[in-house]
Design a protein around this motif. Structure first.
Motif, short mmCIF file in Angstrom:
data_model
loop_
_atom_site.label_atom_id
_atom_site.label_comp_id
_atom_site.label_asym_id
_atom_site.label_seq_id
_atom_site.Cartn_x
_atom_site.Cartn_y
_atom_site.Cartn_z
N PRO A 100 23.83 92.02 13.46
CA PRO A 100 23.72 90.86 14.36
C PRO A 100 23.21 91.26 15.75
N LEU A 101 23.68 92.44 16.24
CA LEU A 101 23.21 92.88 17.56
C LEU A 101 21.72 93.20 17.51
N HIS A 102 21.29 93.81 16.41
CA HIS A 102 19.87 94.10 16.27
C HIS A 102 19.05 92.82 16.22
N ASP A 103 19.59 91.78 15.54
CA ASP A 103 18.89 90.50 15.50
C ASP A 103 18.78 89.90 16.90
N LEU A 104 19.87 90.01 17.68
CA LEU A 104 19.82 89.52 19.07
C LEU A 104 18.77 90.27 19.87
N TYR A 105 18.73 91.60 19.68
CA TYR A 105 17.74 92.41 20.40
C TYR A 105 16.31 92.00 20.03
N ASP B 58 8.53 82.42 25.16
CA ASP B 58 8.88 81.20 24.43
C ASP B 58 10.41 81.07 24.40
N TYR B 59 10.93 80.15 25.25
CA TYR B 59 12.37 80.00 25.36
C TYR B 59 12.94 79.02 24.33
N SER B 60 12.10 78.56 23.41
CA SER B 60 12.59 77.68 22.34
C SER B 60 13.11 78.49 21.14
N ILE B 61 12.88 79.79 21.10
CA ILE B 61 13.35 80.64 20.01
C ILE B 61 14.88 80.73 20.06
N ARG B 62 15.52 80.73 18.87
CA ARG B 62 16.97 80.82 18.81
C ARG B 62 17.37 81.94 17.84
N ALA B 63 18.50 82.58 18.11
CA ALA B 63 19.06 83.60 17.22
C ALA B 63 19.82 82.91 16.08
N ALA C 54 30.30 84.08 17.59
CA ALA C 54 30.51 83.38 18.86
C ALA C 54 29.55 83.88 19.92
N LEU C 55 29.27 85.20 19.90
CA LEU C 55 28.30 85.76 20.86
C LEU C 55 26.91 85.17 20.62
N VAL C 56 26.53 84.99 19.36
CA VAL C 56 25.22 84.38 19.06
C VAL C 56 25.17 82.94 19.57
N ASP C 57 26.27 82.18 19.39
CA ASP C 57 26.30 80.80 19.89
C ASP C 57 26.18 80.77 21.41
N LEU C 58 26.90 81.67 22.07
CA LEU C 58 26.82 81.74 23.52
C LEU C 58 25.41 82.12 23.97
#
Length: 796
Positions: A183-188, A199-204, A214-218
């Motif tokens: 998950p951390l790698h996906d966030l990175y 592009d600020y429309s991208i989401r994790a 919860a960190l991904v939601d935040l």
């Protein structure tokens, strides 16, 4: 290898393996020591039990002397593999029998005479007792071979178990690494993509329901906020750029490195520049040299002390033309107050400057001769007096009046008179230096200001030169005309250092020259000082008039030129002297102004006019928004307690501040513009309105005029008087009205006496008029009657 420099994946594996290894080592050491302890205890317990049993059996056999049986008993020690030898001694410690595990050649053989070593940990000694009497000794010597062998087996087993545990730990840590780091790698990866694509429309993507989820939601919530703010920022930026593009003013931005970062289209149009942005120095190079130093100083203060810029400059173009611009600039600061650049705007004010120049020419120069007019002359005279006081030099003021000009004007016509005046002006200018000032202050009156006079004889030489120049015939319309002038001269500081006094002295000397036959020169002398004594007499009589209440008020209505209703009245002081009769304000007001008595007179006028205005408003004779206009002299306006006096008068009379209008002349305002602005702003804040009286006869700057908080401008009667006969007066009046309206100022024309004047004023959209055509100054009773009749006429 430092742990800090390792990747997060390797850190997790290393930590997991180190933890597992340390745990296994600690566990292995603990269990080994425990196994060793328990095994040794068991071995010692077995040996002790075996030795005790053999000692009991041996006691009977020794007592009975059965050595063979004793031999069988001791051989039973062979059942215990750790026993090396066994020895039985009698009471005298003589060896009776022995057991050797390794045979007679063993190094552990029993000595013939036993002396047991109690300190040897491998030797056990048991007493042989019979009926509680010691009859011998049994010694047993053993090894730790079985214990060591067991420990070796346990150690090997522990190593195998530890290796298996480490292997399992490695696989477990690898799995844990995948669970935590993916998950951390996906966030990175998501952040990296956002940074690259903007592009600020991208989401994790959320894959777990734990703290990482919860960190991904935040993280996604934060991205949503950033996206919203970024969109709003882009929208505001687009709106600003659109506004800047279509703005009527030129907008520019400079960074902290003094580099132009942005200019809008209007900026390029004003500068006639296209293509790449110019450097700041190149832009400065477009400024007129006369203005460049001022600009550099202002820009230095902006960049050093963050002082805003507001100044007028001349912009030079490649075709040698110039454009007047108004520059405004200030610093840009971030939220911490740090300077991040500078923002500015420029406006093309060429038309305003042209209008101002035209107004100044109309206001300060005589339209017929091109000479300085009275206003400009008096201004230069005042400045020259101050300069002379600093340098301790002498000035000479000449007052010239043409002899018999009216006769020439009447006999040959006004055109001939104008030509004569123009030629006289030319000859006067040719007779003096460039730094001297020649002015026309009236119809056939001229003044000359001579600076840096060394000797009185020099002034007389110039005067004689003037008389000689004007004595030569002037050819006009085919005729030679001979004219002359009478000249009066006064000197400063010898005669006075006051401009008005000097003008008066020169005027008196000129009249003395006329009395002596014209065409001559007279210097001011004490014999001409009779007026000073008269001045002192008037000062005393003004004091008597204040004490005896000889002053009264007259009111002259102000009329709207749109619908002819009364918009207010002007309070005018009148003096009915018990002996001299009516005394004109022009006679005693200058004296009161000079002596300071004007303060007492002014307060009386304020109190009386406000009280009577309050009564008129309460009776309904005047509309609620009508105003009483009261003139303030220069000394009154400069008084430090002006605001207090006016506030007290308004409070005592009950008149609303919105019904009071204070009239001030241009010359009064120009004495100290900054102080005047502060005083006017303070009174305007409580509702009092200001008007400039006799506009056109004093000296004012359009730059200051637009800063002054005035609402009404009164055109002097001298400009209205000759309408429609004098085209110059018509041009000046029309220009004043247009200029005032541009500034949002109401215009009142004074001295309106004919329908032609009214028609001209109405055609030029003048707001109000005041003059004998509408009404003469009236007493309070006459004013009430006038207002009633006006109301009746309106109803009809």
């Amino acid at each position: 290898m430092q742990l800090q420099v390792q990747s997060l994946k390797r850190k997790l594996v290393i930590v997991a393996l180190l933890t597992t290894t340390l745990t296994l080592i600690f566990s292995s050491i603990t269990f080994t020591w425990l196994e060793y302890y328990l095994t040794r205890q068991d071995s010692e317990r077995q040996l002790t039990t075996l030795g005790s049993m053999m000692a009991r059996h041996s006691a009977h056999e020794i007592k009975a002397g059965h050595i063979d049986d004793l031999q069988e008993t001791i051989r039973s020690l062979s059942a215990h593999g750790d026993i090396l030898s066994g020895c039985i001694y009698d009471i005298s410690n003589h060896l009776l029998i022995s057991y050797l595990r390794d045979g007679p050649s063993s190094a552990e053989s029993c000595p013939l005479e036993g002396h047991p070593d109690s300190n040897d940990p491998r030797q056990w000694v048991f007493p042989i007792q019979y009926n509680k009497n010691v009859i011998g000794t049994l010694t047993i010597q053993a090894t730790n071979d079985s214990l060591n062998k067991r420990l070796q087996q346990f150690g090997a087993f522990s190593i195998v178990i530890s290796a298996l545990a480490l292997l399992l730990g490695f696989f477990a840590s690898s799995r844990l690494k995948e669970l935590i780091l993916r998950p951390l790698h996906d966030l990175y990866a998501t952040l990296k993509r956002i940074a690259q694509d903007k592009d600020y429309s991208i989401r994790a993507t959320r894959e777990t329901d734990d703290e990482l989820g919860a960190l991904v939601d935040l993280f996604n919530s934060l991205l949503h906020t950033i996206e919203s703010e970024h969109a709003a920022l882009k929208e505001n930026e687009a709106r600003f750029r659109k506004l800047a593009t279509f703005s009527p003013v030129g907008i520019f931005q400079v960074d902290t490195q003094q580099t132009l970062q942005y200019v809008n289209q209007r900026w390029r149009e004003i500068h006639q520049m296209h293509g790449d942005l110019p450097e700041l120095e190149r832009w400065f190079g477009c400024i007129a040299p006369a203005d460049l130093d001022s600009l550099r100083d202002a820009w230095q203060r902006l960049t050093t002390y963050q002082e805003s810029i507001a100044m007028d400059l001349r912009l030079l173009h490649r075709d040698s033309t110039q454009t007047w611009i108004h520059l405004m600039a200030s610093s840009l600061n971030d939220r911490d107050g740090e300077v991040i650049g500078y923002l500015g705007a420029i406006s093309d004010i060429s038309e305003l400057k042209s209008a101002q120049l035209q107004m100044e020419n109309l206001a300060f120069y005589d339209a017929l001769t091109g000479l300085a007019n009275r206003r400009l002359f008096k201004n230069r005279l005042a400045k020259s007096i101050k300069s002379a006081q600093r340098t301790r030099s002498t000035l000479a003021l000449m007052f010239l009046d043409m002899d018999q000009f009216k006769r020439i004007n009447d006999s040959m016509g006004h055109d001939a008179g104008d030509l004569l005046l123009q030629e006289v002006a030319r000859r006067l200018s040719n007779c003096v230096r460039d730094r001297d000032t020649v002015s026309r202050i009236g119809g056939d009156e001229f003044t000359i200001l001579l600076t840096d006079v060394n000797h009185t004889s020099d002034v007389l030489t110039v005067a004689e030169k003037l008389l000689e120049a004007l004595s030569r015939p002037i050819r006009i319309k085919g005729q030679d005309i001979t004219t002359s002038v009478s000249i009066g001269i006064t000197l400063t500081p010898q005669d006075s250092s006051d401009p008005n006094t000097l003008m008066k002295n020169a005027d008196l000397a000129m009249y003395r020259a006329k009395e002596l036959g014209r065409n001559n020169v007279q210097f001011f002398s004490e014999d001409m000082n009779r007026s000073i004594l008269e001045h002192l007499s008037w000062e005393q009589e003004i004091n008597d008039a204040l004490t005896a209440n000889q002053f009264t008020l007259a009111y002259q209505p102000k009329i709207s030129l749109r619908d002819y209703h009364t918009t207010g009245v002007e309070a005018l002081i009148r003096w009915h002297h018990p002996e001299k009769g009516f005394v004109s304000p022009d006679r005693f007001i200058p004296v009161a102004e000079e002596t300071g008595q004007i303060l007492a007179i002014g307060r009386w006028v304020l109190e009386r006019s406000c009280t009577e205005m309050r009564a008129l408003l309460q009776s309904g004779a005047l509309p609620e928004n009508a105003r009483i206009a009261v003139n303030l002299s220069a000394r009154q306006f400069a008084a430090p307690d002006l605001e207090t006096v006016i506030s007290q008068v308004l409070q005592e009379s009950g008149l609303s501040p919105s019904n009071l209008e204070l009239e001030i002349t241009e010359s009064t305002l120009m004495l100290d513009v900054e102080s005047a602005i502060a005083t006017m702003a303070s009174l305007q804040a409580i509702g009092v309105r200001f008007a400039i009286d006799d506009f056109g006869t004093g000296y004012s700057s359009l730059a200051y005029l637009k800063r002054l908080p005035i609402e009404v401008l009164k055109v002097d009667r001298s400009f209205v008087l000759d309408i429609p006969d004098d085209t110059n007066d018509m041009a000046i009046t029309a220009a004043v009205i247009a200029m005032a309206h541009k500034l949002g100022i109401i215009v009142v024309a004074e001295g309106v006496e004919s329908e032609d004047q009214v028609n001209f004023l109405r055609n030029n959209l003048c707001d109000e008029g005041q003059g004998y055509l509408f009404s003469r100054p009236l007493t309070l009773q006459q004013l009430q009657l006038f207002l009633r009749e006006a109301q009746t006429a309106t109803l009809k």
